[in-house]
Design a protein around this motif. Structure first.
Motif, PDB file in Angstrom:
ATOM      1  N   VAL A  33       0.816  -1.215  -0.112  1.00 54.00           N
ATOM      2  CA  VAL A  33      -0.047  -0.049  -0.212  1.00 54.00           C
ATOM      3  C   VAL A  33       0.805   1.122  -0.177  1.00 54.00           C
ATOM      4  N   ALA A  34       2.137   1.008   0.674  1.00 54.50           N
ATOM      5  CA  ALA A  34       3.132   2.325   0.527  1.00 54.50           C
ATOM      6  C   ALA A  34       3.549   2.511  -0.962  1.00 54.50           C
ATOM      7  N   VAL A  35       3.753   1.524  -1.823  1.00 52.34           N
ATOM      8  CA  VAL A  35       4.280   1.544  -2.961  1.00 52.34           C
ATOM      9  C   VAL A  35       3.086   2.081  -3.787  1.00 52.34           C
ATOM     10  N   VAL A  36       1.971   1.548  -3.682  1.00 53.57           N
ATOM     11  CA  VAL A  36       0.737   1.993  -4.326  1.00 53.57           C
ATOM     12  C   VAL A  36       0.727   3.590  -4.279  1.00 53.57           C
ATOM     13  N   HIS A  37       0.829   4.308  -3.197  1.00 55.24           N
ATOM     14  CA  HIS A  37       0.955   5.674  -3.188  1.00 55.24           C
ATOM     15  C   HIS A  37       2.065   6.445  -3.514  1.00 55.24           C
ATOM     16  N   GLY A  38       3.174   5.774  -3.699  1.00 56.86           N
ATOM     17  CA  GLY A  38       4.371   6.517  -4.430  1.00 56.86           C
ATOM     18  C   GLY A  38       5.472   6.382  -3.655  1.00 56.86           C
ATOM     19  N   TRP A  39       5.642   5.486  -2.417  1.00 57.33           N
ATOM     20  CA  TRP A  39       6.717   5.296  -1.507  1.00 57.33           C
ATOM     21  C   TRP A  39       7.376   4.296  -1.608  1.00 57.33           C
ATOM     22  N   ASN A  40       8.657   4.215  -1.507  1.00 53.04           N
ATOM     23  CA  ASN A  40       9.640   3.394  -1.470  1.00 53.04           C
ATOM     24  C   ASN A  40       9.363   2.329  -0.494  1.00 53.04           C
ATOM     25  N   TYR A  41       9.043   2.664   0.711  1.00 45.93           N
ATOM     26  CA  TYR A  41       8.886   2.130   1.840  1.00 45.93           C
ATOM     27  C   TYR A  41       8.070   2.626   2.808  1.00 45.93           C
ATOM     28  N   SER A  42       7.065   1.776   3.569  1.00 48.57           N
ATOM     29  CA  SER A  42       6.112   2.565   4.482  1.00 48.57           C
ATOM     30  C   SER A  42       6.957   3.337   5.902  1.00 48.57           C
ATOM     31  N   GLY A  43       7.977   2.745   6.283  1.00 48.58           N
ATOM     32  CA  GLY A  43       8.845   3.167   7.491  1.00 48.58           C
ATOM     33  C   GLY A  43       8.298   2.437   8.753  1.00 48.58           C
ATOM     34  N   THR A  44       7.119   1.767   8.651  1.00 44.58           N
ATOM     35  CA  THR A  44       6.588   1.051   9.892  1.00 44.58           C
ATOM     36  C   THR A  44       6.465  -0.339  10.011  1.00 44.58           C
ATOM     37  N   GLY A  45       6.832  -1.283  10.668  1.00 45.01           N
ATOM     38  CA  GLY A  45       7.127  -2.641  10.612  1.00 45.01           C
ATOM     39  C   GLY A  45       5.908  -3.308  10.369  1.00 45.01           C
ATOM     40  N   TYR A  46       4.668  -3.069  10.926  1.00 43.69           N
ATOM     41  CA  TYR A  46       3.525  -3.996  10.658  1.00 43.69           C
ATOM     42  C   TYR A  46       2.213  -3.100  10.450  1.00 43.69           C
ATOM     43  N   ALA A  47       1.397  -3.847   9.558  1.00 40.10           N
ATOM     44  CA  ALA A  47       0.070  -3.005   9.257  1.00 40.10           C
ATOM     45  C   ALA A  47      -0.467  -2.733  10.382  1.00 40.10           C
ATOM     46  N   ILE A  48      -0.638  -3.327  11.528  1.00 36.38           N
ATOM     47  CA  ILE A  48      -1.623  -3.355  12.972  1.00 36.38           C
ATOM     48  C   ILE A  48      -0.754  -1.949  13.501  1.00 36.38           C
ATOM     49  N   ASP A  49       0.667  -1.910  13.427  1.00 38.20           N
ATOM     50  CA  ASP A  49       1.102  -0.821  14.076  1.00 38.20           C
ATOM     51  C   ASP A  49       0.951   0.479  13.462  1.00 38.20           C
ATOM     52  N   HIS A  50       0.773   0.427  11.976  1.00 38.59           N
ATOM     53  CA  HIS A  50       0.501   1.570  11.312  1.00 38.59           C
ATOM     54  C   HIS A  50      -1.015   2.110  11.598  1.00 38.59           C
ATOM     55  N   TYR A  51      -1.817   1.340  11.885  1.00 36.91           N
ATOM     56  CA  TYR A  51      -3.270   1.813  12.179  1.00 36.91           C
ATOM     57  C   TYR A  51      -3.072   2.369  13.584  1.00 36.91           C
ATOM     58  N   GLN A  52      -2.537   1.619  14.488  1.00 38.76           N
ATOM     59  CA  GLN A  52      -2.301   2.146  15.945  1.00 38.76           C
ATOM     60  C   GLN A  52      -1.751   3.479  16.100  1.00 38.76           C
ATOM     61  N   GLU A  53      -0.663   3.592  15.059  1.00 36.30           N
ATOM     62  CA  GLU A  53       0.185   5.084  15.078  1.00 36.30           C
ATOM     63  C   GLU A  53      -0.496   6.016  14.311  1.00 36.30           C
ATOM     64  N   MET A  54      -1.646   5.662  13.766  1.00 32.56           N
ATOM     65  CA  MET A  54      -2.318   6.711  13.031  1.00 32.56           C
ATOM     66  C   MET A  54      -3.104   7.718  13.845  1.00 32.56           C
ATOM     67  N   PRO A  55      -3.081   9.126  13.546  1.00 37.89           N
ATOM     68  CA  PRO A  55      -3.419  10.115  14.283  1.00 37.89           C
ATOM     69  C   PRO A  55      -4.975   9.753  14.676  1.00 37.89           C
TER      70      PRO A  55
END
Length: 397
Positions: free
Chosen positions: A299-321
């Motif tokens: 999903v990070a690459v989809v939006h143009g990034w080379n990497y997300s910068g977060t280890g896991y999907a579950i963490d990405h949602y937790q860390e979302m404002p």
């Protein structure tokens, strides 16, 4: 049987007519019928196996004789009955119900016509045995897979580490439609074909003296969907998954509808939202096997990034404002990120494309991206929908 095998068999049979009734008792009649099926459904079988590393071939199963008033008989039917008894014994010995046996029979009928075949086809040349399992995908050695008892154990219980997973690893399998439960193990590109084998499976079971109403006696460990090991190869610190989710599914199968929310001002990605959606759809059409357990990276690459910068999907949602998280909301805008608790450390995330569809890795073909209904993550994997958020990658690069 691929086209070359069919032509070779036709040559050996020396002009025998293709249209033979299944009701014929001789083995020769059955072989010619199978050749006929192979010639006229070869395209379907090849495409299914090409996209199914678990070996689903998508070819029609055994004819139950409704059209001709007869049915498979003689030595072929005897082999099917013997294999059915083995499958049932493995299920019963493992404490599983007769419903598990039904799912196993339906799967084996679809994959191999309940015969212990020693070949695959052009799309899956290493597929073998009753369930067309593949050594290259971790199901065991060719010699092991060709042992019906071993093959049945792998179908029901999978590998010890849950990969590949077996039927008991599918959350809520006992309450699922049997065809859908079979698909959850086999991951075929033609998931609807298993359901068509239920009548034939019940007939075989009746002839074999199998009690499909048998209750299970042992509660097996539920390893669930294996999820993602780490979207960018980062292991991160072990910690509790999304707080409060409890690992319990909500209402799997409820539809998703397009929302109209815009992105907050701080959400800025290298790709525009429209270009991101187009890129994801194109990757599903033409992309390769690059995304096994790499949902957050995708999903990070989809939006143009080379990497997300977060280890896991579950963490990405937790860390979302908090202002960006839309817990349990089933109206994501196209381009949004949708998150699920899979019961595993990593969780799952996919890109919402609109019209109730997502672009997701591993859901139909391990490693590939496919466009599927967003509700499939719940109904196929038994995961819990957490909510959606805008495509925000503050640590992306």
């Amino acid at each position: 049987m691929d086209g070359r095998d069919a032509l070779r068999a036709l040559t050996n049979l020396g002009g025998t007519a293709l249209k033979l009734k299944i009701g014929g008792i001789t083995l020769l009649a059955f072989i010619v019928t199978m050749v006929f099926v192979g010639l006229f459904t070869g395209g379907m079988g090849g495409s299914a196996n090409a996209s199914n590393p678990c070996g689903g071939r998508g070819t029609p199963g055994v004819d139950d004789g409704n059209a001709g008033g007869g049915g498979v008989s003689g030595p072929i039917r005897q082999q099917q009955i013997e294999h059915a008894k083995i499958i049932d014994k493995v299920a019963a010995d493992g404490g599983l119900s007769g419903f598990a046996t039904l799912i196993g029979l339906m799967t084996a009928l679809q994959e191999s016509t309940l015969l212990n075949v020693d070949h695959g086809d052009q799309a899956g040349p290493d597929s073998r045995g009753l369930f067309q399992q593949r050594p290259s995908q971790g199901w065991g050695t060719e010699e092991q897979i060709m042992q019906p008892t071993y093959a049945a154990k792998m179908f029901f219980f999978g590998d010890e580490d849950g990969s590949p997973r077996g039927l008991v690893d599918v959350r809520n399998w006992e309450s699922m439609d049997p065809g859908r439960a079979a698909q959850a193990v086999q991951i075929s590109a033609h998931p609807d074909l298993y359901a068509g084998q239920e009548d034939a499976a019940r007939k075989v079971a009746a002839e074999a003296g199998i009690d499909l109403e048998r209750r299970g006696t042992t509660e097996k460990p539920d390893r669930q969907n294996p999820g993602d090991d780490g979207s960018n190869g980062d292991q991160g610190d072990e910690k509790e998954c999304y707080p409060g989710s409890g690992g319990k599914p909500g209402k799997p199968g409820d539809p998703f509808y397009d929302g109209a929310a815009g992105w907050p001002e701080e959400v800025k990605n290298p790709r525009s939202n429209e270009d991101a959606i187009r890129w994801a759809e194109e990757e599903a059409r033409t992309g390769g096997k690059d995304w096994y357990r790499m949902c957050l990276a995708f999903v990070a690459v989809v939006h143009g990034w080379n990497y997300s910068g977060t280890g896991y999907a579950i963490d990405h949602y937790q860390e979302m404002p908090a202002s960006m998280k839309h817990d349990k909301d089933r109206n994501p805008p196209p381009g949004a990120l949708m998150y699920w608790d899979t019961g595993q450390r990593a969780g799952h995330v996919a890109v919402y494309l609109g019209d109730g569809k997502i672009a997701s890795n591993d859901i139909r073909r391990p490693g590939y991206i496919d466009v599927v209904p967003a509700s499939d993550i719940e109904t196929v994997w038994g995961a819990t929908y957490l909510g959606w958020a805008p495509p925000y990658f503050p640590k992306g690069g």
